[in-house]
Design an enzyme around this catalytic site. Structure first.
Site, PDB file in Angstrom:
ATOM      1  N   ASP A  60      50.389  83.758 -38.473  1.00 22.00           N
ATOM      2  CA  ASP A  60      50.412  84.333 -37.123  1.00 22.00           C
ATOM      3  C   ASP A  60      49.207  83.794 -36.357  1.00 22.00           C
ATOM      4  O   ASP A  60      48.453  84.532 -35.735  1.00 22.00           O
ATOM      5  CB  ASP A  60      50.391  85.871 -37.178  1.00 22.00           C
ATOM      6  CG  ASP A  60      50.543  86.489 -35.791  1.00 22.00           C
ATOM      7  OD1 ASP A  60      50.896  85.748 -34.850  1.00 22.00           O
ATOM      8  OD2 ASP A  60      50.305  87.695 -35.650  1.00 22.00           O
ATOM      9  N   HIS A 103      45.419  94.958 -39.501  1.00 18.20           N
ATOM     10  CA  HIS A 103      46.071  94.322 -40.652  1.00 18.20           C
ATOM     11  C   HIS A 103      45.277  93.116 -41.113  1.00 18.20           C
ATOM     12  O   HIS A 103      44.470  92.575 -40.368  1.00 18.20           O
ATOM     13  CB  HIS A 103      47.487  93.883 -40.282  1.00 18.20           C
ATOM     14  CG  HIS A 103      47.518  93.157 -38.947  1.00 18.20           C
ATOM     15  ND1 HIS A 103      47.766  93.805 -37.769  1.00 18.20           N
ATOM     16  CD2 HIS A 103      47.299  91.871 -38.612  1.00 18.20           C
ATOM     17  CE1 HIS A 103      47.714  92.946 -36.771  1.00 18.20           C
ATOM     18  NE2 HIS A 103      47.421  91.747 -37.248  1.00 18.20           N
ATOM     19  N   ARG A 198      37.643  91.613 -28.421  1.00 13.17           N
ATOM     20  CA  ARG A 198      38.966  91.999 -27.950  1.00 13.17           C
ATOM     21  C   ARG A 198      39.612  92.599 -29.194  1.00 13.17           C
ATOM     22  O   ARG A 198      39.863  91.901 -30.183  1.00 13.17           O
ATOM     23  CB  ARG A 198      39.713  90.761 -27.456  1.00 13.17           C
ATOM     24  CG  ARG A 198      41.152  91.003 -27.000  1.00 13.17           C
ATOM     25  CD  ARG A 198      42.114  90.481 -28.038  1.00 13.17           C
ATOM     26  NE  ARG A 198      43.497  90.421 -27.561  1.00 13.17           N
ATOM     27  CZ  ARG A 198      44.536  90.405 -28.369  1.00 13.17           C
ATOM     28  NH1 ARG A 198      44.351  90.431 -29.682  1.00 13.17           N
ATOM     29  NH2 ARG A 198      45.758  90.343 -27.900  1.00 13.17           N
ATOM     30  N   ASP A 200      42.335  93.851 -31.387  1.00 13.30           N
ATOM     31  CA  ASP A 200      43.769  93.568 -31.480  1.00 13.30           C
ATOM     32  C   ASP A 200      44.553  94.797 -31.934  1.00 13.30           C
ATOM     33  O   ASP A 200      44.103  95.532 -32.821  1.00 13.30           O
ATOM     34  CB  ASP A 200      43.944  92.437 -32.516  1.00 13.30           C
ATOM     35  CG  ASP A 200      45.371  91.954 -32.660  1.00 13.30           C
ATOM     36  OD1 ASP A 200      45.855  91.286 -31.741  1.00 13.30           O
ATOM     37  OD2 ASP A 200      45.997  92.250 -33.710  1.00 13.30           O
ATOM     38  N   LEU A 205      46.674 101.925 -35.814  1.00 14.16           N
ATOM     39  CA  LEU A 205      45.784 102.035 -36.982  1.00 14.16           C
ATOM     40  C   LEU A 205      46.234 103.083 -37.996  1.00 14.16           C
ATOM     41  O   LEU A 205      46.085 102.906 -39.188  1.00 14.16           O
ATOM     42  CB  LEU A 205      44.345 102.340 -36.540  1.00 14.16           C
ATOM     43  CG  LEU A 205      43.675 101.325 -35.606  1.00 14.16           C
ATOM     44  CD1 LEU A 205      42.202 101.675 -35.419  1.00 14.16           C
ATOM     45  CD2 LEU A 205      43.804  99.898 -36.129  1.00 14.16           C
ATOM     46  N   GLU A 207      49.176 106.123 -39.449  1.00  9.69           N
ATOM     47  CA  GLU A 207      50.600 106.455 -39.546  1.00  9.69           C
ATOM     48  C   GLU A 207      50.711 107.956 -39.800  1.00  9.69           C
ATOM     49  O   GLU A 207      49.956 108.511 -40.612  1.00  9.69           O
ATOM     50  CB  GLU A 207      51.266 105.722 -40.729  1.00  9.69           C
ATOM     51  CG  GLU A 207      51.222 104.208 -40.657  1.00  9.69           C
ATOM     52  CD  GLU A 207      49.847 103.630 -40.979  1.00  9.69           C
ATOM     53  OE1 GLU A 207      49.131 104.227 -41.821  1.00  9.69           O
ATOM     54  OE2 GLU A 207      49.475 102.611 -40.388  1.00  9.69           O
ATOM     55  N   GLU A 242      43.345  96.053 -26.727  1.00 14.81           N
ATOM     56  CA  GLU A 242      44.702  95.541 -26.602  1.00 14.81           C
ATOM     57  C   GLU A 242      45.672  96.643 -27.008  1.00 14.81           C
ATOM     58  O   GLU A 242      45.938  96.851 -28.197  1.00 14.81           O
ATOM     59  CB  GLU A 242      44.950  94.308 -27.476  1.00 14.81           C
ATOM     60  CG  GLU A 242      46.242  93.624 -27.084  1.00 14.81           C
ATOM     61  CD  GLU A 242      47.218  93.273 -28.211  1.00 14.81           C
ATOM     62  OE1 GLU A 242      48.271  92.701 -27.909  1.00 14.81           O
ATOM     63  OE2 GLU A 242      46.941  93.574 -29.387  1.00 14.81           O
ATOM     64  N   HIS A 307      48.520  84.093 -24.770  1.00 14.73           N
ATOM     65  CA  HIS A 307      49.022  83.243 -25.856  1.00 14.73           C
ATOM     66  C   HIS A 307      50.328  83.760 -26.439  1.00 14.73           C
ATOM     67  O   HIS A 307      50.948  83.103 -27.260  1.00 14.73           O
ATOM     68  CB  HIS A 307      47.969  83.186 -26.962  1.00 14.73           C
ATOM     69  CG  HIS A 307      47.707  84.546 -27.551  1.00 14.73           C
ATOM     70  ND1 HIS A 307      47.212  85.594 -26.803  1.00 14.73           N
ATOM     71  CD2 HIS A 307      47.907  85.042 -28.800  1.00 14.73           C
ATOM     72  CE1 HIS A 307      47.107  86.668 -27.574  1.00 14.73           C
ATOM     73  NE2 HIS A 307      47.522  86.364 -28.796  1.00 14.73           N
ATOM     74  N   ASP A 308      50.726  84.974 -26.085  1.00 11.90           N
ATOM     75  CA  ASP A 308      51.981  85.541 -26.583  1.00 11.90           C
ATOM     76  C   ASP A 308      53.105  85.287 -25.578  1.00 11.90           C
ATOM     77  O   ASP A 308      52.881  84.722 -24.520  1.00 11.90           O
ATOM     78  CB  ASP A 308      51.813  87.045 -26.812  1.00 11.90           C
ATOM     79  CG  ASP A 308      50.895  87.344 -27.991  1.00 11.90           C
ATOM     80  OD1 ASP A 308      50.918  86.573 -28.968  1.00 11.90           O
ATOM     81  OD2 ASP A 308      50.147  88.341 -27.923  1.00 11.90           O
TER      82      ASP A 308
END
Ligand code: NOJ
Length: 530
Positions: A60, A103, A198, A200, A205, A207, A242, A307-308
């Site tokens: 990624d 992650h 930045r 991400d 974070l 659950e 973000e 960039h996405d």
């Protein structure tokens, strides 16, 4: 003003791999970027955002990190980064970098240990489950590639949780050790001199069953802790959030001015494109009305592209279909819930439209980010997989390989009419009428007036619905911004209280308004009241 520098700053987002290669291996690197800092200074940039430069299997593009405290060999080493920071600071340019908390890569030693054995001390660094039926209310983000947020690990017979690719297992923030590890990562880079992060993918974070596992209270508690840690040990460094969410859901990430300094405003972005196509500002007006006020020491961060894929998550399904129809006429332009094209291609390489979009970007409340290459109208390469088509090498000049590398470039360039033979930095720097100079003028004009980054904003209703007109005010300075969204010339009568003498900041021309004004197709005026 010194501690809230980010409120006046213009940012520039860089893929190091694609920017400039200094050693001929075909990959951009930190030394290459250092050589180009003067270009970035000439553009007027205050702060660079470096996309991930950590060791990574690059499934990624580096957002899958295999070692948090190192620089991938292809980009150089820690000394190169120190040197880059030093030179940047000597040019008054700050540098922030990506902090990927949510992650790691599946090649990170923590995950390798975690998956090796249920009893490993690292097992609990990740989120494991006997079933893939937990957290069923959680959406899948990479819809085109991932069938589930759970992947079965054959060896231990359990599933691991991931919000992105299966090669990016989510860290378990319920584990205090994980929380601490990530503070250590932050402090490693801050000690090296980085000006902030930045951050991400922060909504994901934690659950919790019965929720959509986004924006949970536990997440805010952790992030506030990170902020306190930075304020205590590294005052003046910033955190940029973000969170691709609706404004009311991003608002809590600013806390009481004690969480993030900045947050991306995702929903305004597609609405700028809607405004240009519909020749009406209504969608922008509506989303800004819906945007809550934020604490004095906070700032929105606004952008046209990154960039996405141009994300269409923050629009209604009808609006998404409409955006696809308008801006992604070919099937291979779509990706997930978005469009994988660059600014210039989206706007038909039309110089007036590109400048207008930037005029809006630079005059709305918030600090703007320019995506590398968009300042010269770089195109994209749709033949490249996924989002790689908008991550092609910077086009420096018309020499072989665009002046990007003397070796074999890691990827294809943009082709055809938008190739580096036609679009490059050298030719645009030499031409005072180029897009580069127009953008640079906007950047530098903005920097000379705090009202852009700090002022209030008021929309002006007029008899002409294809104009986007607003007033920005700060400490006695008043700007009247007029954007003609229409492909034809437009005249607008302005209310009597706006009749006055102005100076147009981009052209330095005096202008008296005593009734109406007329603008050429897609033209814009930044009028400062005298
Ligand atoms: C958001 C980044 O912008 C994107 O490029 C990445 O794939 C995901 N986060 C996962 O890290």
């Amino acid at each position: 003003m010194e501690t809230t520098w980010y409120k006046d700053a213009v940012f520039y987002q860089i893929s190091v791999r694609a920017f400039k290669d200094s050693n001929g291996d075909g990959y951009g690197d930190l030394r290459g970027l250092e050589q180009k800092l003067e270009y970035i200074r000439d553009l007027g940039i205050d702060c660079i955002w470096l996309m991930p430069i950590y060791p990574s299997p690059l499934r990624d593009d580096g957002y899958d990190i295999a070692d948090y405290c190192n620089v991938a060999e292809m980009y150089g080493n820690l000394d190169d980064l120190k040197s880059l920071i030093q030179t940047a600071h000597s040019l008054d340019i700050r540098i922030i970098m990506d902090l990927v908390l949510n992650h790691t890569s599946d090649e990170h030693p923590w995950f390798k240990a975690s998956r090796s054995d249920k009893n490993s001390p690292y097992r609990d660094y990740y989120v494991w489950s006997d079933t893939d039926q937990k957290y069923k209310d959680t959406r899948i983000i990479f819809l085109d590639t991932e069938p589930s947020n759970w992947t079965l690990d054959e060896k231990t017979g359990q599933y691991y949780w991931h919000r992105f690719y299966a090669s990016q297992p989510d860290l378990n923030f319920d584990n205090p050790k994980v929380q601490e590890e990530m503070l250590n990562v932050a402090s490693f880079w801050l000690d090296l001199g980085i000006d902030g992060f930045r951050a991400d993918a922060v909504p994901y974070l934690f659950e919790r069953e019965g929720t959509n596992c986004e924006n949970l209270p536990e997440t805010h508690i952790y992030l506030k802790g990170l902020r306190t840690f930075m304020d205590t040990n590294y005052p003046g460094r910033i955190l940029l959030c973000e969170a691709n969410q609706w404004p009311e859901d991003v608002r809590p990430y600013f806390g009481d001015g004690d969480e993030f300094h900045m947050g991306f405003h995702f929903p305004i972005m597609p609405r700028i494109y809607m405004a240009l196509k519909k020749e009406r500002p209504d969608d922008m007006i509506e989303i800004l009305r819906r945007t809550p006020t934020i604490p004095e020491n906070c700032q929105w961060c606004i952008f046209l592209r990154n960039h996405d894929e141009l994300t269409l998550e923050m629009v209604t399904p009808e609006e998404r279909d409409w955006m696809w129809q308008q801006y992604a006429p070919e099937p291979n332009m779509k990706l997930n819930l978005g469009i994988r094209r660059r600014l210039s291609s989206l706007l038909d390489d039309d110089r007036c439209k590109i400048e207008l979009a930037n005029s809006i970007l630079f005059t709305l409340p918030g600090s703007p980010i320019i995506y590398y290459g968009d300042e010269i109208g770089m195109g994209d390469n749709l033949d490249l997989f996924d989002r790689n088509g908008v991550r092609t090498p910077m086009q420096w000049d018309n020499s072989p390989n665009a002046g990007f590398t003397s070796g074999k470039p890691f990827t294809e360039f943009v082709k055809d009419g938008r190739s580096y033979e036609h679009i490059n930095v050298a030719s645009q720097m030499a031409d005072q009428d180029s897009l580069f100079h127009a953008i640079s003028r906007m950047v530098n004009t903005r920097k000379a007036h705090h009202v852009f980054g700090r002022g209030s904003m008021e929309w002006i209703e007029t008899n002409n619905p294809s104009m986007a007109i607003y007033i920005r005010k700060y400490q006695g300075e008043t700007l009247l911004i007029v954007n003609n969204l229409s492909s034809s010339a437009q005249t607008v009568s302005l209310p009597a209280e706006l009749h006055a003498d102005y100076i147009e900041l981009l052209s330095n021309i005096r202008q008296q308004i005593n009734s109406s004004i007329t603008l050429e197709p897609y033209d814009h005026l930044w009028l400062k009241r005298e």
